[in-house]
Design a protein around this motif. Structure first.
Motif, PDB file in Angstrom:
ATOM      1  N   THR A   1       0.807  -1.249   0.094  1.00 54.86           N
ATOM      2  CA  THR A   1      -0.078  -0.001   0.001  1.00 54.86           C
ATOM      3  C   THR A   1       0.807   1.198   0.303  1.00 54.86           C
ATOM      4  OG1 THR A   1       0.029  -0.023   2.378  1.00 54.86           O
ATOM      5  CG2 THR A   1      -1.718  -1.163   1.547  1.00 54.86           C
ATOM      6  N   GLN A   2       2.219   1.047   0.234  1.00 54.41           N
ATOM      7  CA  GLN A   2       2.912   2.280   0.263  1.00 54.41           C
ATOM      8  C   GLN A   2       4.617   1.909  -0.078  1.00 54.41           C
ATOM      9  OE1 GLN A   2       2.599   3.499   4.297  1.00 54.41           O
ATOM     10  NE2 GLN A   2       3.048   1.493   5.166  1.00 54.41           N
ATOM     11  N   THR A   3       5.360   2.557  -0.538  1.00 48.67           N
ATOM     12  CA  THR A   3       6.898   2.380  -0.629  1.00 48.67           C
ATOM     13  C   THR A   3       7.612   2.257   0.660  1.00 48.67           C
ATOM     14  OG1 THR A   3       6.952   4.595  -1.409  1.00 48.67           O
ATOM     15  CG2 THR A   3       7.062   2.695  -2.869  1.00 48.67           C
ATOM     16  N   SER A   4       7.037   2.521   1.799  1.00 48.45           N
ATOM     17  CA  SER A   4       7.689   2.720   3.075  1.00 48.45           C
ATOM     18  C   SER A   4       8.146   1.509   3.444  1.00 48.45           C
ATOM     19  CB  SER A   4       6.771   3.178   4.239  1.00 48.45           C
ATOM     20  OG  SER A   4       6.184   4.356   3.902  1.00 48.45           O
ATOM     21  N   GLY A   5       7.798   0.323   3.016  1.00 47.74           N
ATOM     22  CA  GLY A   5       8.261  -1.133   3.339  1.00 47.74           C
ATOM     23  C   GLY A   5       9.867  -1.035   2.794  1.00 47.74           C
ATOM     24  N   VAL A   6      10.102  -0.449   1.806  1.00 44.49           N
ATOM     25  CA  VAL A   6      11.501  -0.332   1.479  1.00 44.49           C
ATOM     26  C   VAL A   6      12.384   0.269   2.446  1.00 44.49           C
ATOM     27  CG1 VAL A   6      12.888   0.194  -0.533  1.00 44.49           C
ATOM     28  CG2 VAL A   6      10.672  -0.406  -0.777  1.00 44.49           C
ATOM     29  N   GLN A   7      11.997   1.050   3.063  1.00 43.01           N
ATOM     30  CA  GLN A   7      12.813   1.696   4.367  1.00 43.01           C
ATOM     31  C   GLN A   7      13.039   0.469   5.089  1.00 43.01           C
ATOM     32  OE1 GLN A   7      11.025   4.471   6.890  1.00 43.01           O
ATOM     33  NE2 GLN A   7       9.893   5.185   5.425  1.00 43.01           N
ATOM     34  N   ILE A   8      12.228  -0.609   5.546  1.00 42.16           N
ATOM     35  CA  ILE A   8      12.545  -1.547   6.479  1.00 42.16           C
ATOM     36  C   ILE A   8      13.598  -2.350   5.872  1.00 42.16           C
ATOM     37  CG2 ILE A   8      12.047  -3.462   7.839  1.00 42.16           C
ATOM     38  CD1 ILE A   8      10.717  -0.680   8.755  1.00 42.16           C
TER      39      ILE A   8
ATOM     40  N   PHE B   1       5.214   5.510  11.659  1.00 41.38           N
ATOM     41  CA  PHE B   1       6.646   5.328  11.677  1.00 41.38           C
ATOM     42  C   PHE B   1       7.549   6.418  11.544  1.00 41.38           C
ATOM     43  CE2 PHE B   1       5.839   6.316   7.283  1.00 41.38           C
ATOM     44  CZ  PHE B   1       4.619   5.974   6.882  1.00 41.38           C
ATOM     45  N   THR B   2       7.157   7.660  11.852  1.00 38.26           N
ATOM     46  CA  THR B   2       7.982   8.795  12.161  1.00 38.26           C
ATOM     47  C   THR B   2       7.483   9.602  13.441  1.00 38.26           C
ATOM     48  OG1 THR B   2       6.304   9.766  10.511  1.00 38.26           O
ATOM     49  CG2 THR B   2       8.603   9.115   9.660  1.00 38.26           C
ATOM     50  N   GLU B   3       8.497  10.146  14.014  1.00 36.73           N
ATOM     51  CA  GLU B   3       8.095  11.024  15.125  1.00 36.73           C
ATOM     52  C   GLU B   3       9.072  11.827  15.326  1.00 36.73           C
ATOM     53  OE1 GLU B   3       5.391  10.855  16.930  1.00 36.73           O
ATOM     54  OE2 GLU B   3       6.356  12.627  18.199  1.00 36.73           O
TER      55      GLU B   3
ATOM     56  N   TYR C   1      -0.528   0.000  -4.159  1.00 38.47           N
ATOM     57  CA  TYR C   1      -1.969  -0.182  -4.627  1.00 38.47           C
ATOM     58  C   TYR C   1      -2.846  -0.113  -3.370  1.00 38.47           C
ATOM     59  CZ  TYR C   1       0.957  -3.262  -7.864  1.00 38.47           C
ATOM     60  OH  TYR C   1       1.919  -3.258  -8.722  1.00 38.47           O
ATOM     61  N   ARG C   2      -4.153   0.447  -3.752  1.00 36.84           N
ATOM     62  CA  ARG C   2      -4.959   0.618  -2.678  1.00 36.84           C
ATOM     63  C   ARG C   2      -6.316   0.575  -3.401  1.00 36.84           C
ATOM     64  NH1 ARG C   2      -2.945   5.564   1.138  1.00 36.84           N
ATOM     65  NH2 ARG C   2      -0.738   4.705   1.061  1.00 36.84           N
ATOM     66  N   ARG C   3      -7.491   0.033  -2.612  1.00 40.06           N
ATOM     67  CA  ARG C   3      -8.918   0.209  -3.166  1.00 40.06           C
ATOM     68  C   ARG C   3      -9.516   1.227  -3.315  1.00 40.06           C
ATOM     69  NH1 ARG C   3     -10.885  -4.655   0.318  1.00 40.06           N
ATOM     70  NH2 ARG C   3     -12.855  -3.587   0.027  1.00 40.06           N
TER      71      ARG C   3
ATOM     72  N   LEU D   1       3.550  15.788   0.377  1.00 40.24           N
ATOM     73  CA  LEU D   1       3.855  14.831   0.768  1.00 40.24           C
ATOM     74  C   LEU D   1       3.820  14.660   2.279  1.00 40.24           C
ATOM     75  CD1 LEU D   1       6.913  15.550   1.952  1.00 40.24           C
ATOM     76  CD2 LEU D   1       7.769  15.613  -0.382  1.00 40.24           C
ATOM     77  N   GLY D   2       4.309  13.343   2.751  1.00 46.28           N
ATOM     78  CA  GLY D   2       4.385  13.084   4.356  1.00 46.28           C
ATOM     79  C   GLY D   2       5.925  12.853   4.582  1.00 46.28           C
ATOM     80  N   CYS D   3       6.064  13.269   5.655  1.00 48.54           N
ATOM     81  CA  CYS D   3       7.489  12.970   6.188  1.00 48.54           C
ATOM     82  C   CYS D   3       7.635  12.993   7.648  1.00 48.54           C
ATOM     83  CB  CYS D   3       8.438  14.040   5.527  1.00 48.54           C
ATOM     84  SG  CYS D   3       8.050  15.675   5.796  1.00 48.54           S
TER      85      CYS D   3
ATOM     86  N   HIS E   1       1.620   5.421  -8.004  1.00 45.84           N
ATOM     87  CA  HIS E   1       3.353   5.409  -7.867  1.00 45.84           C
ATOM     88  C   HIS E   1       3.599   6.102  -6.791  1.00 45.84           C
ATOM     89  CE1 HIS E   1       2.506   4.017 -11.842  1.00 45.84           C
ATOM     90  NE2 HIS E   1       3.693   3.632 -11.868  1.00 45.84           N
ATOM     91  N   GLN E   2       4.462   5.710  -5.948  1.00 48.42           N
ATOM     92  CA  GLN E   2       5.096   6.247  -5.023  1.00 48.42           C
ATOM     93  C   GLN E   2       6.663   6.487  -4.824  1.00 48.42           C
ATOM     94  OE1 GLN E   2       3.931   4.840  -0.880  1.00 48.42           O
ATOM     95  NE2 GLN E   2       1.919   6.258  -0.953  1.00 48.42           N
ATOM     96  N   ILE E   3       7.302   7.386  -4.378  1.00 56.68           N
ATOM     97  CA  ILE E   3       8.859   7.515  -4.142  1.00 56.68           C
ATOM     98  C   ILE E   3       8.813   7.792  -2.739  1.00 56.68           C
ATOM     99  CG2 ILE E   3       9.045   9.954  -4.836  1.00 56.68           C
ATOM    100  CD1 ILE E   3      11.677   8.821  -6.223  1.00 56.68           C
ATOM    101  N   GLU E   4       9.853   6.967  -2.454  1.00 56.41           N
ATOM    102  CA  GLU E   4      10.251   6.849  -0.657  1.00 56.41           C
ATOM    103  C   GLU E   4      11.387   7.318  -0.583  1.00 56.41           C
ATOM    104  OE1 GLU E   4       7.869   5.557   1.128  1.00 56.41           O
ATOM    105  OE2 GLU E   4       8.575   5.833   3.187  1.00 56.41           O
ATOM    106  N   GLY E   5      11.739   8.261   0.648  1.00 53.83           N
ATOM    107  CA  GLY E   5      13.240   8.419   0.519  1.00 53.83           C
ATOM    108  C   GLY E   5      13.562   8.317   2.237  1.00 53.83           C
TER     109      GLY E   5
ATOM    110  N   TYR F   1      15.866  10.770   8.859  1.00 52.64           N
ATOM    111  CA  TYR F   1      14.581  11.023   8.344  1.00 52.64           C
ATOM    112  C   TYR F   1      14.096  10.256   7.252  1.00 52.64           C
ATOM    113  CZ  TYR F   1      16.811  13.909   4.460  1.00 52.64           C
ATOM    114  OH  TYR F   1      17.676  14.217   3.360  1.00 52.64           O
ATOM    115  N   ALA F   2      12.554  10.272   6.757  1.00 52.47           N
ATOM    116  CA  ALA F   2      11.976   9.636   5.772  1.00 52.47           C
ATOM    117  C   ALA F   2      10.968  10.557   5.128  1.00 52.47           C
ATOM    118  CB  ALA F   2      11.313   8.367   6.310  1.00 52.47           C
ATOM    119  N   PHE F   3      10.652  10.250   3.865  1.00 45.10           N
ATOM    120  CA  PHE F   3       9.714  10.968   3.511  1.00 45.10           C
ATOM    121  C   PHE F   3       8.967  10.039   2.136  1.00 45.10           C
ATOM    122  CE2 PHE F   3      13.329  12.343   0.985  1.00 45.10           C
ATOM    123  CZ  PHE F   3      12.932  12.099  -0.332  1.00 45.10           C
ATOM    124  N   GLY F   4       7.553  10.481   1.752  1.00 43.92           N
ATOM    125  CA  GLY F   4       7.039   9.594   0.929  1.00 43.92           C
ATOM    126  C   GLY F   4       6.063  10.572   0.111  1.00 43.92           C
TER     127      GLY F   4
END
Ligand code: DAH
Length: 363
Positions: A172-179, A255-257, A198-200, A285-287, A211-215, A308-311
């Motif tokens: 549902t998000q590219t954030s898994g690639v962070q892990i 996953f961010t704080e 992918y989301r419904r 975006l979110g970060c 499409h997303q891009i994760e940093g 940091y992370a962003f998506g």
């Protein structure tokens, strides 16, 4: 009759095997099995024989006929393969030839182009590219990102589950690639991960696949100021203007704080959307700073490491930059649309020669 069959048995196999073309082979087939072919003639001759002889010769002839048919079939396959190989060998393309610059008919999809633009900028800023699978497991898509099964964020993400598994989802998000990145390499980490998600969902600004891009940046001192300056610099390069204002609103991601949503300054005067400081804001975006629990889950000590992370949505960036109003049109495969919004194959984005080619899609 027997002698005639014996004589044919002597000569036929060689004759068949010596044929060089399918035409020659067919000539032999007609000579033997055609309406007036020698085997057909022998068949006709059976009628004149005594019943006993007829039975004997008939069996012999039938066996022989089957042998000949099989022989012809096998030679046919051999010749066909040889013919195909010769054809393929004569049709090789020289891929070292320069391509024709007037490739006017093909188009690059705006999503592919914008992804390329974004990666070009991030690469110049020293980010490496990382990737993860589209079919992701629960651990990487949710659990390790601080989203346990009962967490409301799961419902918010309208997940597609894979049939017959409890564990696999379409990410549902590219954030898994962070892990995945933190699991596989030690800091310093500085990656961007583009890909399908992918989301419904389905309306003007949502499609089931997008499409997303994760940093992700992790080391021992990276802080919010770095996040802010990196994103600001990125937006200037991406939107090709120095007049960029970014606003960071406090928000929440598991996953961010702390977590933020970043807006970019824009103007919507006279129905025209322009990126500039001063008038209005548009959500981008979110970060945030990577949550200590996430670091811990990946085996990193939060007392030593931080970052940091962003998506963000790539499609959304394409809509904003190139003025494309409806997200659904991205995936309609409509030739008129792609001709209008698409890019020429040689419009390869580069920070030096230009990203968007005369400030907009070349049509
Ligand atoms: N994964 C979030 C989403 O799909 C976006 C996001 C927010 C990614 C904050 C991040 C982040 O890396 O720090 O809505």
């Amino acid at each position: 009759m027997e002698e005639k069959i014996a004589a044919l048995r002597q000569s036929v196999p060689n004759a068949v095997q010596q044929t060089k073309t399918l035409i020659q082979l067919d000539e032999i087939r007609v000579k033997l099995l055609g309406k007036n072919g020698s085997i057909t003639e022998l068949m006709k001759g059976l009628g004149a024989l005594s019943p006993e002889k007829k039975k004997e010769a008939g069996q012999l002839l039938n066996t022989f006929k089957n042998e000949v048919t099989a022989l012809i079939e096998s030679q046919k396959a051999t010749l066909e393969e040889a013919e195909l190989n010769a054809k393929l060998a004569s049709q090789t393309a020289d891929i070292t030839l320069p391509c024709r610059p007037n490739t006017h008919s093909g188009r690059i999809h705006p999503v592919a182009q914008v992804m390329e633009e974004m990666l070009t900028i991030f690469a110049q800023m020293g980010f490496e590219m990382a990737e993860g699978p589209d079919i992701e497991d629960d651990f990487h898509n949710f659990e390790a990102l601080n989203i346990p099964p009962s967490h409301p964020a799961r419902q918010m993400q309208a997940t597609f589950f894979m049939e017959n598994t409890t564990d696999k989802v379409l990410r549902t998000q590219t954030s898994g690639v962070q892990i995945r990145t933190m699991e596989s390499k030690k800091p310093p980490i500085k990656i961007v991960a583009p890909g399908r998600t992918y989301r419904r969902d389905y309306d003007m600004t949502h499609t089931p696949m997008f499409h997303q891009i994760e940093g992700l940046v992790i080391d021992t001192e990276t802080n919010l100021a770095h996040l802010k300056s990196t994103l600001t610099e990125f937006m200037k390069l991406f939107f090709e203007t120095d007049d960029v204002a970014l606003r960071f609103r406090p928000s929440y991601f598991p996953f961010t704080e702390p977590s933020y949503e970043a807006d970019v300054g824009c103007s919507r005067k006279n129905g025209e959307f322009v990126i500039k400081s001063g008038e209005d804001w548009c959500e981008l975006l979110g970060c945030g700073m990577v949550h200590p629990d996430v670091l811990r889950t990946c085996g990193l000590d939060p007392n030593v490491y931080q970052g940091y992370a962003f998506g963000c949505g790539i499609d959304r960036f394409a809509m904003l930059k190139y003025g494309i109003p409806d997200l659904r049109s991205f995936f309609d495969a409509d030739m008129r649309w792609i001709k209008h919004y698409g890019f020429l194959p040689l419009d390869i984005p580069s920070v030096i020669s230009g990203l968007s080619f005369n400030g907009g899609a070349k049509r």
